[in-house]
Design a protein around this motif. Structure first.
Motif, PDB file in Angstrom:
ATOM      1  N   VAL A   1      -4.833 104.841 -41.167  1.00  0.00           N
ATOM      2  CA  VAL A   1      -4.074 104.792 -42.425  1.00  0.00           C
ATOM      3  C   VAL A   1      -4.802 105.602 -43.495  1.00  0.00           C
ATOM      4  O   VAL A   1      -4.175 106.336 -44.280  1.00  0.00           O
ATOM      5  CB  VAL A   1      -3.867 103.334 -42.875  1.00  0.00           C
ATOM      6  CG1 VAL A   1      -3.328 103.281 -44.303  1.00  0.00           C
ATOM      7  CG2 VAL A   1      -2.901 102.619 -41.928  1.00  0.00           C
ATOM      8  N   LEU A   2      -6.132 105.480 -43.546  1.00  0.00           N
ATOM      9  CA  LEU A   2      -6.913 106.280 -44.483  1.00  0.00           C
ATOM     10  C   LEU A   2      -6.674 107.771 -44.250  1.00  0.00           C
ATOM     11  O   LEU A   2      -6.460 108.540 -45.192  1.00  0.00           O
ATOM     12  CB  LEU A   2      -8.398 105.954 -44.320  1.00  0.00           C
ATOM     13  CG  LEU A   2      -9.360 106.766 -45.188  1.00  0.00           C
ATOM     14  CD1 LEU A   2      -9.431 106.187 -46.589  1.00  0.00           C
ATOM     15  CD2 LEU A   2     -10.757 106.804 -44.575  1.00  0.00           C
TER      16      LEU A   2
ATOM     17  N   ALA B   1      -6.623 101.540 -47.806  1.00  0.00           N
ATOM     18  CA  ALA B   1      -7.400 101.502 -46.569  1.00  0.00           C
ATOM     19  C   ALA B   1      -8.897 101.468 -46.864  1.00  0.00           C
ATOM     20  O   ALA B   1      -9.664 100.765 -46.185  1.00  0.00           O
ATOM     21  CB  ALA B   1      -7.061 102.718 -45.705  1.00  0.00           C
ATOM     22  N   SER B   2      -9.320 102.217 -47.885  1.00  0.00           N
ATOM     23  CA  SER B   2     -10.752 102.257 -48.200  1.00  0.00           C
ATOM     24  C   SER B   2     -11.254 100.914 -48.707  1.00  0.00           C
ATOM     25  O   SER B   2     -12.422 100.562 -48.496  1.00  0.00           O
ATOM     26  CB  SER B   2     -11.031 103.355 -49.232  1.00  0.00           C
ATOM     27  OG  SER B   2     -10.478 103.030 -50.498  1.00  0.00           O
TER      28      SER B   2
ATOM     29  N   THR C   1      -6.903 100.759 -39.805  1.00  0.00           N
ATOM     30  CA  THR C   1      -7.237 101.076 -41.188  1.00  0.00           C
ATOM     31  C   THR C   1      -7.754 102.498 -41.317  1.00  0.00           C
ATOM     32  O   THR C   1      -7.416 103.222 -42.265  1.00  0.00           O
ATOM     33  CB  THR C   1      -8.285 100.084 -41.725  1.00  0.00           C
ATOM     34  OG1 THR C   1      -7.857  98.755 -41.470  1.00  0.00           O
ATOM     35  CG2 THR C   1      -8.492 100.272 -43.211  1.00  0.00           C
ATOM     36  N   TYR C   2      -8.569 102.916 -40.359  1.00  0.00           N
ATOM     37  CA  TYR C   2      -9.116 104.277 -40.388  1.00  0.00           C
ATOM     38  C   TYR C   2      -7.992 105.306 -40.286  1.00  0.00           C
ATOM     39  O   TYR C   2      -8.002 106.328 -40.983  1.00  0.00           O
ATOM     40  CB  TYR C   2     -10.103 104.444 -39.238  1.00  0.00           C
ATOM     41  CG  TYR C   2     -10.894 105.731 -39.274  1.00  0.00           C
ATOM     42  CD1 TYR C   2     -12.065 105.836 -40.012  1.00  0.00           C
ATOM     43  CD2 TYR C   2     -10.470 106.846 -38.571  1.00  0.00           C
ATOM     44  CE1 TYR C   2     -12.793 107.014 -40.047  1.00  0.00           C
ATOM     45  CE2 TYR C   2     -11.180 108.030 -38.595  1.00  0.00           C
ATOM     46  CZ  TYR C   2     -12.347 108.102 -39.334  1.00  0.00           C
ATOM     47  OH  TYR C   2     -13.057 109.281 -39.363  1.00  0.00           O
TER      48      TYR C   2
ATOM     49  N   VAL D   1     -10.480  98.069 -47.533  1.00  0.00           N
ATOM     50  CA  VAL D   1     -10.795  97.291 -46.327  1.00  0.00           C
ATOM     51  C   VAL D   1     -12.077  97.812 -45.689  1.00  0.00           C
ATOM     52  O   VAL D   1     -12.976  97.047 -45.332  1.00  0.00           O
ATOM     53  CB  VAL D   1      -9.629  97.356 -45.317  1.00  0.00           C
ATOM     54  CG1 VAL D   1      -9.986  96.611 -44.034  1.00  0.00           C
ATOM     55  CG2 VAL D   1      -8.357  96.783 -45.934  1.00  0.00           C
ATOM     56  N   LEU D   2     -12.182  99.132 -45.538  1.00  0.00           N
ATOM     57  CA  LEU D   2     -13.314  99.714 -44.826  1.00  0.00           C
ATOM     58  C   LEU D   2     -14.636  99.490 -45.553  1.00  0.00           C
ATOM     59  O   LEU D   2     -15.672  99.273 -44.916  1.00  0.00           O
ATOM     60  CB  LEU D   2     -13.084 101.215 -44.621  1.00  0.00           C
ATOM     61  CG  LEU D   2     -11.954 101.593 -43.660  1.00  0.00           C
ATOM     62  CD1 LEU D   2     -11.724 103.102 -43.668  1.00  0.00           C
ATOM     63  CD2 LEU D   2     -12.266 101.115 -42.246  1.00  0.00           C
TER      64      LEU D   2
ATOM     65  N   ALA E   1      -1.725 104.183 -36.220  1.00  0.00           N
ATOM     66  CA  ALA E   1      -2.186 102.936 -36.834  1.00  0.00           C
ATOM     67  C   ALA E   1      -1.343 101.754 -36.355  1.00  0.00           C
ATOM     68  O   ALA E   1      -1.878 100.686 -36.032  1.00  0.00           O
ATOM     69  CB  ALA E   1      -2.126 103.053 -38.350  1.00  0.00           C
TER      70      ALA E   1
ATOM     71  N   ILE F   1      -8.887  95.610 -36.983  1.00  0.00           N
ATOM     72  CA  ILE F   1      -8.886  96.125 -38.352  1.00  0.00           C
ATOM     73  C   ILE F   1      -9.335  97.573 -38.412  1.00  0.00           C
ATOM     74  O   ILE F   1      -8.699  98.404 -39.062  1.00  0.00           O
ATOM     75  CB  ILE F   1      -9.790  95.257 -39.260  1.00  0.00           C
ATOM     76  CG1 ILE F   1      -9.191  93.864 -39.412  1.00  0.00           C
ATOM     77  CG2 ILE F   1      -9.992  95.911 -40.619  1.00  0.00           C
ATOM     78  CD1 ILE F   1     -10.057  92.926 -40.223  1.00  0.00           C
ATOM     79  N   TYR F   2     -10.431  97.905 -37.739  1.00  0.00           N
ATOM     80  CA  TYR F   2     -11.084  99.186 -37.984  1.00  0.00           C
ATOM     81  C   TYR F   2     -10.196 100.380 -37.655  1.00  0.00           C
ATOM     82  O   TYR F   2      -9.950 101.243 -38.503  1.00  0.00           O
ATOM     83  CB  TYR F   2     -12.393  99.281 -37.199  1.00  0.00           C
ATOM     84  CG  TYR F   2     -13.104 100.600 -37.428  1.00  0.00           C
ATOM     85  CD1 TYR F   2     -13.816 100.815 -38.599  1.00  0.00           C
ATOM     86  CD2 TYR F   2     -13.013 101.631 -36.513  1.00  0.00           C
ATOM     87  CE1 TYR F   2     -14.447 102.026 -38.844  1.00  0.00           C
ATOM     88  CE2 TYR F   2     -13.638 102.842 -36.742  1.00  0.00           C
ATOM     89  CZ  TYR F   2     -14.352 103.039 -37.911  1.00  0.00           C
ATOM     90  OH  TYR F   2     -14.955 104.239 -38.141  1.00  0.00           O
TER      91      TYR F   2
END
Length: 498
Positions: free
Chosen positions: A120-121, A147-148, A117-118, A150-151, A17, A113-114
């Motif tokens: 980190v999730l 993280a979720s 963040t993914y 944001v997603l 990440a 971002i994507y």
């Protein structure tokens, strides 16, 4: 060497990440780092599962601090199996999103971002599975929830912000309850280390112990979308981008189910709330599938089936037997794979037809036969048609219910059978309307070529579902061993506190 591998499923995605954030302006390198990181996590998870199956739980004391002072990560058979399945699913969904262009620089999903963040999730999910104490489990939940947030709102559209706000409020509420439960547990026992709690909670007065158990169950029940605290899910998940919805449906609720399995077996054995769990499981199954049968949108329909089939897992936990727990764990593995696949298929339908509204779909079996196959196989698997893994998992749970005897288990066996039949009805309805009838407005336009990577990632998960069917015997042996260890508690406690 093996203990050194235990932190890697958490550390590798976090490092990935950070690196993908640094590479914000290098999308090709960013994609490569994400895929490499999740592939590494999957390989490590497989090694940990083999080690846990052969030699028992693998434990690492972070920074060398002994428990209960230090953080302990524990990879027993249950945790390692969850790591393998979750890593495989997150890798496939990542490839799907790359094929869709979700990882490209765009207004709907900025590249900066994507991918970070993914990852980190993913780190939050793996940390929750490996956590050896309740506070680290709380940290894992908070990482994946942050993280979720944001997603689920990627793109910033009005509908995503509105439904995302509901998701955020419910998630914060469940986290507050969990944090309050943590404080109460520490005040009553002087520790949050789960191996120590396994001994200390037994010494508490029954009323105090029951209050702690119910508080934790409420927190985890909200996260797992168990009835009656499940109404938030069907409104929150369908509005997110397809890969985000898929990974949410496949994993986030299962982390809540995992927490219920872990705490109900390790911390609160004996089935004091078994009757309550059975009632909740039955209502979750029936209410969820009735909601699914009434839907006219594929994503909402799958969201209700997601809620409904959580009930099967809670049923296995409520039985408090090795057979029940083994069936519940098997069904978690099956459902993570199949539910994720169905949401990816819904994304393919939306890509091809521009909508998942059943009233606007038709003729997909003739127009896109491969897409029809990719839907039909996991849909029948979810419905429990022989010989798929869905049938085998349900059969194991229903046999455990019959073996338990009594009125409530018998009622749950009936509810499980009814839910399976109604799931078949809902899946058949989607097939008849979207795939079998004559083309409608959304499917009558010029052909749309689906990206190969999206189709390939979905096909890989369909094949994984078939592998679960072919390898059901060995998988049931692993889940039975995991269930036996959970019931005994001794292997876990001795590994953490030798």
């Amino acid at each position: 060497m093996t203990p050194a591998l235990v932190p890697l499923p958490v550390v590798v995605p976090l490092l990935g990440a950070a690196l993908t954030l640094i590479l914000a302006n290098r999308p090709r390198l960013q994609r490569s780092v994400s895929v490499l990181g999740l592939t590494t996590t999957l390989v490590v998870a497989v090694v940990l599962l083999v080690e846990a199956y052969r030699h028992g739980p693998v434990v690492v004391r972070v920074a060398g601090w002994p428990p209960p002072v230090g953080i302990v990560l524990v990879a027993d058979q249950l945790a390692a199996l969850m790591l393998v399945v979750s890593s495989a699913v997150t890798l496939c969904v990542l490839l799907y999103s790359i094929g869709q262009g979700r990882g490209e620089t765009s207004e709907s999903a900025p590249v900066s971002i994507y991918h970070p963040t993914y990852l980190v999730l993913t780190a939050g999910v793996t940390n929750a599975f490996l956590a050896g104490d309740l506070f680290n489990l709380f940290v894992g939940f908070e990482i994946l929830l942050a993280a979720s947030f944001v997603l689920i709102t990627l793109g910033g559209t009005e509908v995503r912000i509105r439904t995302g706000s509901t998701y955020v409020v419910v998630s914060i509420l469940s986290s507050m309850i969990f944090l309050a439960a943590l404080g109460l547990v520490y005040a009553a026992t002087g520790t949050v280390n789960m191996a120590q709690l396994a001994g200390r909670l037994d010494a508490l007065p029954p009323g105090v112990r029951l209050a702690l158990q119910l508080t934790l169950l409420l927190a985890f029940g909200i996260k797992a979308a168990v009835f009656p605290v499940s109404a938030w899910l069907p409104d929150s998940y369908p509005t997110a981008p397809a890969p985000v919805t898929a990974v949410f449906a496949g994993l986030l609720t299962k982390v809540g189910v995992y927490a219920i399995i872990r705490t109900e077996t390790l911390l609160f054995p004996g089935g004091q709330v078994a009757n309550l769990l059975m009632v909740v499981a039955g209502l979750t199954m029936v209410v969820g599938i009735l909601g699914a049968a009434a839907q006219s949108d594929m994503k909402r329909l799958f969201s209700f089936t997601l809620v409904s089939h959580i009930g099967y897992m809670i049923f296995g936990v409520a039985l408090s037997s090795v057979a029940g727990l083994a069936g519940a764990i098997f069904y978690v593995v099956h459902h993570i794979t199949i539910q994720t696949t169905l949401f990816l298929v819904a994304g393919l339908v939306e890509e091809r037809a521009g909508s998942t509204d059943l009233r606007r779909l038709g003729g997909l079996a003739r127009i896109a036969p491969l897409l029809a196959v990719l839907f039909f196989v996991p849909a029948m698997n979810l419905a429990g048609i022989p010989p798929f893994s869905g049938f085998l998992g349900k059969l194991g749970l229903l046999q455990a219910g019959v073996a338990a005897g009594g009125t409530l288990p018998a009622v749950l066996v009936g509810a499980g059978t009814l839910t399976s039949l109604l799931t078949l009805y809902a899946a058949s309805r989607v097939w008849n309307i979207a795939f079998w009838r004559a083309p409608r407005l959304a499917t009558s336009g010029p052909p749309v070529r689906l990206p190969g990577l999206m189709v390939g990632a979905t096909a890989a998960l369909v094949l994984l579902g078939l592998v679960l069917t072919l390898a059901a015997g060995p998988l049931f042996r692993v889940t039975a061993d995991a269930a036996t260890d959970l019931r005994q508690r001794t292997p876990y406690v001795r590994a953490v506190l030798p």
